[in-house]
Design an enzyme around this catalytic site. Structure first.
Site, mmCIF file in Angstrom:
data_model
loop_
_atom_site.group_PDB
_atom_site.id
_atom_site.type_symbol
_atom_site.label_atom_id
_atom_site.label_comp_id
_atom_site.label_asym_id
_atom_site.label_seq_id
_atom_site.Cartn_x
_atom_site.Cartn_y
_atom_site.Cartn_z
ATOM 1 N N ARG A 1 -4.891 19.381 26.156
ATOM 2 C CA ARG A 1 -5.468 20.152 25.042
ATOM 3 C C ARG A 1 -6.936 19.795 24.817
ATOM 4 O O ARG A 1 -7.697 20.603 24.278
ATOM 5 C CB ARG A 1 -4.654 19.911 23.781
ATOM 6 C CG ARG A 1 -4.671 18.491 23.236
ATOM 7 C CD ARG A 1 -3.524 18.206 22.289
ATOM 8 N NE ARG A 1 -2.242 18.177 22.987
ATOM 9 C CZ ARG A 1 -1.064 17.985 22.414
ATOM 10 N NH1 ARG A 1 -1.003 17.825 21.108
ATOM 11 N NH2 ARG A 1 0.038 17.979 23.126
ATOM 12 N N ASP B 1 -2.059 10.598 26.409
ATOM 13 C CA ASP B 1 -1.202 11.453 27.234
ATOM 14 C C ASP B 1 -1.150 12.881 26.694
ATOM 15 O O ASP B 1 -0.487 13.737 27.268
ATOM 16 C CB ASP B 1 0.210 10.868 27.321
ATOM 17 C CG ASP B 1 1.024 11.462 28.459
ATOM 18 O OD1 ASP B 1 0.405 12.012 29.396
ATOM 19 O OD2 ASP B 1 2.267 11.402 28.413
ATOM 20 N N ASP C 1 0.317 19.012 37.206
ATOM 21 C CA ASP C 1 -0.297 19.192 35.895
ATOM 22 C C ASP C 1 -1.559 20.054 35.947
ATOM 23 O O ASP C 1 -2.203 20.267 34.929
ATOM 24 C CB ASP C 1 -0.607 17.836 35.254
ATOM 25 C CG ASP C 1 -0.448 17.855 33.741
ATOM 26 O OD1 ASP C 1 0.210 18.771 33.235
ATOM 27 O OD2 ASP C 1 -0.984 16.955 33.079
ATOM 28 N N GLU D 1 -3.666 14.973 26.782
ATOM 29 C CA GLU D 1 -5.037 15.149 27.286
ATOM 30 C C GLU D 1 -5.371 16.588 27.640
ATOM 31 O O GLU D 1 -6.530 16.994 27.585
ATOM 32 C CB GLU D 1 -5.248 14.255 28.513
ATOM 33 C CG GLU D 1 -4.746 14.791 29.844
ATOM 34 C CD GLU D 1 -3.258 15.056 29.897
ATOM 35 O OE1 GLU D 1 -2.849 15.987 30.604
ATOM 36 O OE2 GLU D 1 -2.487 14.343 29.230
ATOM 37 N N LYS E 1 -5.512 24.840 32.512
ATOM 38 C CA LYS E 1 -5.491 23.368 32.501
ATOM 39 C C LYS E 1 -5.394 22.863 33.935
ATOM 40 O O LYS E 1 -4.482 23.233 34.673
ATOM 41 C CB LYS E 1 -4.296 22.862 31.691
ATOM 42 C CG LYS E 1 -4.100 21.346 31.746
ATOM 43 C CD LYS E 1 -2.811 20.926 31.056
ATOM 44 C CE LYS E 1 -2.503 19.445 31.278
ATOM 45 N NZ LYS E 1 -1.221 19.028 30.670
ATOM 46 N N LYS F 1 2.476 6.807 31.190
ATOM 47 C CA LYS F 1 3.807 7.370 31.384
ATOM 48 C C LYS F 1 4.686 6.363 32.135
ATOM 49 O O LYS F 1 4.185 5.552 32.924
ATOM 50 C CB LYS F 1 3.731 8.646 32.235
ATOM 51 C CG LYS F 1 3.009 9.808 31.616
ATOM 52 C CD LYS F 1 2.977 10.974 32.599
ATOM 53 C CE LYS F 1 2.221 12.171 32.070
ATOM 54 N NZ LYS F 1 2.920 12.848 30.964
ATOM 55 N N ASP G 1 -1.848 13.205 36.219
ATOM 56 C CA ASP G 1 -1.750 12.718 34.841
ATOM 57 C C ASP G 1 -0.886 11.467 34.787
ATOM 58 O O ASP G 1 0.339 11.537 34.809
ATOM 59 C CB ASP G 1 -1.155 13.809 33.942
ATOM 60 C CG ASP G 1 -1.078 13.363 32.491
ATOM 61 O OD1 ASP G 1 -1.759 12.383 32.136
ATOM 62 O OD2 ASP G 1 -0.357 14.018 31.708
#
Length: 485
Positions: A334, A330, A271, A332, A248, A260, A253
């Site tokens: 996956r 949020d 991230d 995202e 990933k 967030k 993010d």
């Protein structure tokens, strides 16, 4: 500085200290009982303790560093790694270090050598790109004294590759998010593999659209910069197994339109730690000339709340045709990883094992805290191999169940094939179940959720783990690949 280990053994009424034979010899020449000295200053021999002993003109070294390794019957590679880290950080200035810790019996002389190299290198790590002051923590030279020359040389090489890979992942994780947006980070990957026998292929927005990578396109829709999908292929001639690893790579993010809170965004430059872990591990494998085919798939995107961003309630089409209702922008990571997992069915030669690494869920941090990563998977042997590698690397993994019967039905959507979130609790399991929907049939797969240990938010350096990006679990993957290859 000469580094010598101190262990403890059970005495009649209390624990006795034992100084390595080299230290005893030095103490004799100095006319000092080093055990008494340790006790006088409260050094009890436990892991992470140390005492500095000036030597004057008694021996060639100016300083003796006594480091605690813990109970003699429990000394392992990580005790040596921590001891080496403590010794390396004992000097606040440049120094020359000699160590005998690699001769400590941990069951495998090579493991002890690697541990000395890793502990020493990782303990003196600092991210310097944004600093203006001078770095004074680097050691000038480190000499390993004693042991079989061939074992020591091989251990130094492998330990150096592992430490370099970990520090690369740390550097990438600590890089400010504005300096590693997807196109720039993809270019950096090309540079990192330019001197190695690997092929790097970078897909831009047009190529992602052509192949129907709806997860990448949907996550990056609110950003002014395009997503990137990078494939790194290492194909040694003598390989008999093909391992694919997905990372990933959300370079920042914000949460997208499911924004967030500010405090939760402060470390979102990390991230992309999954992708950093994967590329560092594959680079280490190529440097070590491992006999295993490897394909790294790096999923780069920036999750921003622009006017063109994916909205909660939108439906996107993933690679392979599966439709997904996005209820939380949020969640995202996956989405981009699902594209890559499904794409692994097209890789050649056919994949024998599939692993993905991601800072995927805050639920993993809640469940396991900041020092333990989660592993889930559909194959006991593959998960077992990773657990064993993590134990050797002292990067703890804990297996969670997939619990398909209990939670998978809640990922079904009324308006699409799947939804990207569903149900309350068990967030780490639910995220893994979503990913499993895109894993090719009958392919052994394991998922590592590293949301906790990838970033150290403490204010102090803990042994060889720094504040900020930790590089965990690079050494686990390197060890696993070394065993595999």
């Amino acid at each position: 500085m000469l580094v010598v280990g101190v262990t403890t053994i059970d005495g009649d009424d209390t624990e006795d200290l034992v100084v390595e034979s080299v230290g005893e010899s030095v103490g004799h020449r100095l006319g000092v009982d080093l055990v008494d000295l340790c006790r006088a200053v409260g050094m009890d021999g436990s892991r992470g303790t140390h005492v500095l002993v000036p030597t004057g003109d008694g021996v060639a070294c100016a300083m003796l560093v006594l480091v605690g390794l813990g109970p003699a019957d429990e000394v392992d590679a990580d005790a040596v790694r921590i001891g080496s880290a403590v010794a390396a950080r004992a000097s606040s200035r440049r120094a020359t270090l000699a160590s005998t810790l690699h001769t400590v019996d941990v069951g495998d002389p090579g493991a002890a050598v690697r541990a000395v190299v890793e502990g020493t290198e990782l303990a003196t790590y600092a991210y310097r790109d944004s600093k203006t002051d001078e770095d004074t923590r680097r050691l000038d030279t480190v000499t390993l004294v004693g042991g079989d020359a061939d074992v020591v040389a091989a251990g130094i090489e492998r330990g150096g590759i592992s430490a370099e890979a970990t520090m690369l992942a740390r550097d990438l994780g600590n890089t400010p998010p504005g300096d590693k947006r997807p196109p720039a980070l993809a270019d950096r990957v090309v540079e990192l593999f330019a001197d190695l026998p690997v092929e790097v292929e970078v897909w831009d927005q047009a190529t992602l659209t052509e192949h129907g990578f709806g997860g990448h396109l949907g996550v990056s829709a609110g950003s002014e910069v395009e997503a990137r999908f990078v494939q790194v292929r290492y194909r040694p001639e003598d390989a008999t197994r093909h391992v694919a690893i997905v990372g990933k790579g959300i370079t920042f993010d914000s949460g997208g339109l499911s924004l967030k809170p500010p405090a939760s965004m402060q470390w979102m430059k990390i991230d992309m730690a999954g992708a950093a872990t994967v590329l560092a591990a594959v680079r280490a494998a190529a440097q070590g000339a491992l006999a295993v085919n490897l394909t790294a798939m790096l999923c780069f995107a920036e999750n921003m709340p622009g006017g063109t961003a994916t909205r909660p309630g939108d439906v996107i089409t993933m690679f392979g045709g599966t439709t997904v209702e996005v209820l939380n922008t949020d969640a995202e990571g996956r989405l981009v990883m699902a594209d890559a997992l499904a794409w692994s069915a097209n890789l050649q030669p056919p994949v024998d094992a599939l692993v993905d690494v991601a800072t995927l869920t805050g639920a993993a941090l809640v469940a396991l805290g900041p020092r333990v990563a989660a592993v889930l998977g559909n194959d006991d042997d593959l998960v077992g191999e990773l657990l064993e590698a993590a134990d050797r690397a002292a990067e703890p993994l804990w297996r969670l169940p997939l619990a398909e019967e209990q939670y998978a039905p809640q990922l079904k959507s009324e308006v699409a094939d799947l939804r990207n979130v569903g149900g309350n609790g068990a967030g780490t399991i639910r995220a893994a179940l979503f990913l499993q929907e895109f894993v090719p049939d009958n392919l052994p797969w394991a998922h590592l959720d590293i949301a906790g240990p990838a970033f150290n938010d403490d204010q102090v350096f803990d042994g060889y783990i720094p504040k900020g990006a930790t590089g965990i679990p690079v050494r686990t993957l390197v060890d696993w690949l070394w065993t595999t290859g």
